[in-house]
Motif scaffolding. Structure first.
Motif, PDB file in Angstrom:
ATOM      1  N   TYR A  26      44.567  35.483  37.102  1.00 47.18           N
ATOM      2  CA  TYR A  26      43.706  34.310  37.265  1.00 47.18           C
ATOM      3  C   TYR A  26      44.269  33.495  38.422  1.00 47.18           C
ATOM      4  O   TYR A  26      45.474  33.492  38.676  1.00 47.18           O
ATOM      5  N   LYS A  46      38.973  34.313  44.990  1.00 43.02           N
ATOM      6  CA  LYS A  46      38.421  32.993  45.325  1.00 43.02           C
ATOM      7  C   LYS A  46      37.739  33.033  46.702  1.00 43.02           C
ATOM      8  O   LYS A  46      36.613  32.538  46.864  1.00 43.02           O
ATOM      9  N   MET A  69      34.368  34.415  46.911  1.00 39.22           N
ATOM     10  CA  MET A  69      33.295  33.628  46.302  1.00 39.22           C
ATOM     11  C   MET A  69      32.808  32.532  47.251  1.00 39.22           C
ATOM     12  O   MET A  69      31.929  31.750  46.902  1.00 39.22           O
ATOM     13  N   HIS A  70      33.434  32.476  48.441  1.00 40.46           N
ATOM     14  CA  HIS A  70      33.051  31.427  49.391  1.00 40.46           C
ATOM     15  C   HIS A  70      32.365  32.015  50.621  1.00 40.46           C
ATOM     16  O   HIS A  70      32.672  33.129  51.024  1.00 40.46           O
ATOM     17  N   TYR A  94      30.989  41.473  42.486  1.00 42.33           N
ATOM     18  CA  TYR A  94      30.113  40.361  42.071  1.00 42.33           C
ATOM     19  C   TYR A  94      28.677  40.854  41.973  1.00 42.33           C
ATOM     20  O   TYR A  94      27.969  40.606  40.990  1.00 42.33           O
ATOM     21  N   GLU A 114      31.887  26.957  37.484  1.00 44.69           N
ATOM     22  CA  GLU A 114      32.443  27.841  38.522  1.00 44.69           C
ATOM     23  C   GLU A 114      33.806  28.402  38.133  1.00 44.69           C
ATOM     24  O   GLU A 114      34.131  29.550  38.438  1.00 44.69           O
ATOM     25  N   ALA A 115      34.615  27.589  37.441  1.00 48.61           N
ATOM     26  CA  ALA A 115      35.948  28.046  37.042  1.00 48.61           C
ATOM     27  C   ALA A 115      35.844  29.251  36.096  1.00 48.61           C
ATOM     28  O   ALA A 115      36.596  30.221  36.212  1.00 48.61           O
ATOM     29  N   ARG A 122      33.296  31.303  35.927  1.00 46.08           N
ATOM     30  CA  ARG A 122      32.735  32.427  36.693  1.00 46.08           C
ATOM     31  C   ARG A 122      33.854  33.104  37.500  1.00 46.08           C
ATOM     32  O   ARG A 122      33.939  34.326  37.582  1.00 46.08           O
ATOM     33  N   TYR A 123      34.718  32.280  38.064  1.00 49.14           N
ATOM     34  CA  TYR A 123      35.869  32.756  38.849  1.00 49.14           C
ATOM     35  C   TYR A 123      36.791  33.605  37.965  1.00 49.14           C
ATOM     36  O   TYR A 123      37.157  34.731  38.323  1.00 49.14           O
ATOM     37  N   ASN A 124      37.135  33.083  36.778  1.00 50.35           N
ATOM     38  CA  ASN A 124      38.000  33.833  35.861  1.00 50.35           C
ATOM     39  C   ASN A 124      37.375  35.162  35.455  1.00 50.35           C
ATOM     40  O   ASN A 124      38.045  36.185  35.375  1.00 50.35           O
TER      41      ASN A 124
END
Lengths: 280, 220
Positions: A166, A172, A175-176, A194, A207-208, A210-212
């Motif tokens: 994580y 990360k 995702m940008h 993704y 978002e946190a 989704r990121y995990n």
């Protein structure tokens, strides 16, 4: 690469500084007890080592001194580590040099906060290790593919672990909407993960979360990529090993989480299209 | 340590250290009476290079291949984004990849392709390598040459070049001797005066060995 010398172990240090280099000679005086060298090894012995080096405000000679010290530190710790290992077992390095037969292949992230051996307690010789950005296993990457092939066919490892974490910077970044130059082709693989799991990931408003979840799904897909290799499929068919595991490390608690990917089910699923065993 | 006050700008740093240490030791001993007996018993855990200190890439035979996107991505991220201060390329003795490259048989699969740079090194330094009769020493020598070649590729990398120019990034090559557990500085890279242990400068066919005030050329 070789399982026999985890980078973190080589650089380990003991409480006492036995043979300081000239640059560290001042430490001799404050190393009267074990505790003193522990306490002051960072604050006194290496005064120019702040946790974050603000090189923009430092003059050139201070930077140069800093670089020399942070470089020498590694050799200093290595010498201590080697002496300690030898003190515990005079034959330690003779045995280490005689060969390796690691049980595990570890495919992890390059991130400096996840030293594979340290978090698992594995000793030199126990794990063959590959680390890259975001623990990716891409079929056209000869670097990772060579590692997998060598580990399975030559070292005959019993377990292959893909370990993500994580808070992964690579995930990360993927995702940008940024153009990261040379990193684009590498991170593209995470964007593809993704896309493959778009329906599930889009259900998360947070978002946190989704990121995990993308960190976990990325590990799961990389496990799948290991299972797609001829080496894995053929070895498992013939010998019943290795088996593949997907784990995620939590930086907040230091705990490894087993994603329980279901190796045999995944293998059967993968083989519908990616069967390379020569048998139906 | 973050929670230690910095040493005073003037005055004796050792005095400061010793007095601070006394205070610290007294505090620790009071807080946990077993702390020092435990340390003394040899059960103390080692302090390692801490998590967060080293960004790591590991591959077969520590080969730096300029078009390998895996290694390139690691370099890009570590140098351009994390702004590491040192790039260390570490080879080791008894390397299976080196042994395979020195042999004449195929390893099989994708490994032969991956090991091609080592094969090229073997060809370029054939004379020197074949003059080494001991197989272990020959493997060590090709591992050294591999680190040297990898460091040259690192120094040719434009992200690394920019970082060297902008902020004095240091690139260096070392060998881990599995037989002794020691890291040996090969004196390659841009670290200037670092030099190899015993001041050995290796050339293609000769070694210049500095010991004490004497220098001797040993042609191999």
């Amino acid at each position: 690469m070789r399982a026999a010398h985890p980078a973190s172990a080589l650089l380990s240090r003991s409480f006492s500084i036995s043979k300081p280099r000239p640059i560290l000679a001042s430490n001799l005086n404050c190393a009267a007890t074990k505790s003193s060298s522990l306490t002051f090894s960072r604050s006194i012995q290496l005064p120019a080592l702040p946790s974050v080096l603000n090189w923009r405000t430092m003059d050139k000679s201070s930077i140069s001194t800093y670089l020399r010290q942070s470089h020498d530190r590694v050799f200093e710790r290595n010498a201590e580590w080697a002496a300690q290992q030898r003190a515990k077992d005079p034959d330690y390095f003779t045995k280490l040099a005689s060969g390796q037969s690691p049980e595990y292949l570890w495919i992890g992230c390059s991130d400096s906060r996840i030293p594979a051996e340290a978090i698992t307690g594995l000793e030199p010789g126990e794990a063959f290790i590959h680390r890259n950005i975001a623990n990716l296993v891409c079929n056209v990457d000869l670097n990772a593919m060579s590692v997998i092939e060598y580990a399975i066919r030559h070292l005959q490892v019993k377990h292959i672990v893909v370990c993500g974490h994580y808070g992964c910077g690579g995930v990360k970044a993927a995702m940008h909407p940024d153009d990261l130059g040379l990193l684009n082709p590498w991170l593209r693989n995470i964007r593809d993960v993704y896309r493959q799991h778009e329906a599930e990931l889009d259900t998360f408003d947070d978002e946190a979360r989704r990121y995990n979840r993308l960190v976990e799904l990325n590990v799961q897909e990389q496990c799948r990529n290991v299972i797609k290799t001829a080496a894995l499929q053929q070895s498992f068919e013939e010998k019943g090993f290795p088996i593949v595991h997907g784990w995620v490390f939590g930086l907040h608690d230091g705990i490894l989480k087993d994603l329980e990917i279901g190796f045999e089910d995944t293998l059967a699923d993968v083989k519908k299209i990616y069967n390379l065993t020569g048998k139906n | 340590m973050a929670d230690q006050p910095p040493p005073p700008d003037t005055g004796d740093a050792f005095e400061y250290a010793l007095s601070s240490n006394n205070a610290w030791a007294g505090y620790k001993g009071h807080q946990n009476p077993d702390f020092f007996p435990k340390l003394a018993s040899g059960q103390a855990p080692q302090i390692r290079l801490q998590p967060g200190d080293v960004f790591v890439h590991r591959n077969i035979a520590n080969i730096v291949s300029p078009t390998d996107i895996n290694t390139s991505a690691v370099i890009e991220y570590a140098v351009a984004h994390l702004k590491v201060k040192h790039v260390v390329l570490a080879g080791h003795t008894s390397c299976g990849g080196a042994a395979a490259a020195l042999g004449d048989s195929r390893v099989g699969g994708v490994l032969d392709t991956w090991l091609t740079p080592l094969k090229a090194i073997k060809a370029a330094h054939g004379e020197e390598l074949s003059s080494i009769s001991d197989a272990k020493e020959r493997a060590t020598r090709i591992a050294e040459l591999n680190v040297d070649a990898g460091v040259k590729i690192l120094l040719a990398n434009h992200v690394i070049q920019e970082a060297i120019q902008d902020r004095g990034l240091k690139v260096k090559g070392v060998i881990f001797d599995i037989g002794s557990g020691r890291l040996r500085d090969l004196g390659v890279g841009n670290t200037g005066d670092a030099g190899a242990p015993e001041g050995t400068v290796r050339g293609k066919h000769a070694m210049l060995v500095f010991r004490g005030t004497n220098a001797a050329m040993k042609v191999t």
